[in-house]
Design a protein around this motif. Structure first.
Motif: not given
Length: 381
Positions: A111-125
């Motif tokens: 229920g939180a909103i987290l922002f990835n502001a560092s990792s370009g790892d394509t697997a996260l997308r």
């Protein structure tokens, strides 16, 4: 996804607290100290975004607060994440991929909103995506596609690759290979850079010998994320060829040489704050907090459910100083954004390039499109 905005008459005071949470990585040995990493990298971008949000919020009864938390490399990140989530559902993460996934999977983060502001790892997308994790840092796939669009336009279709020995070099190389195949180009040869010596004195002797047996190619790709050796490849190769990737022509989230579309004004404000140039990590942190501020402004809400729905809707747009409005892909949470292609001294082009078309938006020609992503977590929301 539709979002109904409240009329001005029902606007009320809203208070939003955000935590910038960094899990420091132990510094690895480097062969060059020419590009030191600023101690406030990322954090300064978050602080500038806080100022921007406060400027707008002052007129609308909206207040913003930023808490900075930095965890040492050998310390456990999760207690700090739990403590931050107990105070606010909004976290901007500067952390390795594994750390971000661990936070996203916490019970407290649902229920939180987290922002990835560092990792370009394509697997996260892709298949490792999480529905509570949005990405303001471009993926490696987005940057690789930007570079390959340019190479294709130049008809540099035969490629060669030099890869460093670090794990992040392998990930960047894989993104380059996948993008080359996507755009119908051929990787003719690869070599791994295994030298462990400082090249400042030896490049003129070592690099020609190292590149002498590469197959015939139009463009030499270099995968060296830490820039240990890449800077010494140009003008020292056996065959005179352009270089790209980690040196030469570089696809980046942000660079000081981007000056159009109001970017010079953003640079100026950042430099006044931090006393240095804005980095991609700063830009990604800035974009995360500004996106949250834009959602608060447009909805006049402070709860995560309302803001997440708006961020992923067609109504959301962020003015990101890149010439086009930025928006989030609703299937994997990636912030759509143009990718500057730069040298150290100039902006050469900005992708997507003219002629690369898409039924939805040309920005979706960069990185994983919906059929390619393999991310199903957002569909379950």
């Amino acid at each position: 996804m539709g979002v109904t905005l409240p009329p001005v008459a029902v606007w009320a005071d809203v208070a939003v607290s955000v935590t910038w949470l960094r899990h420091a990585e132990a510094p690895r040995p480097v062969l060059s100290n020419l590009d030191p990493i600023p101690q406030d990298r990322g954090r300064a971008g978050a602080e500038l975004a806080l100022r921007d949000n406060q400027t707008t919020g002052r007129f609308l009864g909206q207040t913003y607060e930023l808490t900075v938390v930095e965890v040492a490399p050998d310390d456990d990140l999760l207690p700090a994440a739990r403590a931050a989530l107990a105070q606010s559902p909004y976290l901007v993460l500067d952390a390795p991929t594994a750390s971000q996934l661990s936070i996203a999977d916490l019970a407290e983060a649902q229920g939180a909103i987290l922002f990835n502001a560092s990792s370009g790892d394509t697997a996260l997308r892709a298949d490792s995506c999480r529905a509570n994790l949005l990405h303001t840092m471009p993926s490696d796939a987005m940057k690789a596609d930007a570079l390959m669009q340019f190479a294709r336009k130049k008809r540099w279709e035969n490629l060669a690759l030099i890869e460093g020995a670090a794990p992040q070099d392998a990930a960047w190389s894989q993104a380059l290979r996948a993008s080359a195949a996507k755009f119908g180009m051929s990787l003719k040869g690869e070599k791994q850079w295994l030298f462990d010596a400082d090249m400042r004195r030896n490049a003129a002797q070592e690099v020609p010998l190292f590149t002498q047996d590469l197959p015939k190619h139009d463009l030499l790709l270099i995968s060296d994320v830490a820039n240990d050796f890449a800077r010494y490849i140009a003008y020292n190769t056996w065959e005179p060829r352009p270089v790209a990737g980690s040196e030469g022509l570089m696809p980046v989230a942000w660079a000081p040489v981007v000056e159009q579309w109001g970017a010079a004004q953003l640079h100026s404000r950042f430099h006044d704050l931090a006393g240095r140039d804005m980095t991609p990590h700063d830009y990604a942190a800035w974009a995360a907090i500004r996106a949250l501020g834009e959602a608060v402004t447009r909805t006049n809400a402070g709860d995560a459910d309302t803001l997440r729905a708006f961020l992923l809707s067609d109504a959301f747009e962020l003015a990101g100083f890149k010439g086009r409005p930025l928006s989030f892909r609703p299937w994997n949470g990636q912030l759509r954004q143009p990718i500057p292609l730069v040298t150290r001294a100039a902006l050469v082009a900005q992708a997507p390039l003219e002629g690369y078309l898409h039924a939805r938006t040309e920005l979706d020609t960069l990185g994983l499109d919906q059929p390619e992503s393999g991310c199903t977590r957002f569909e379950q929301e």
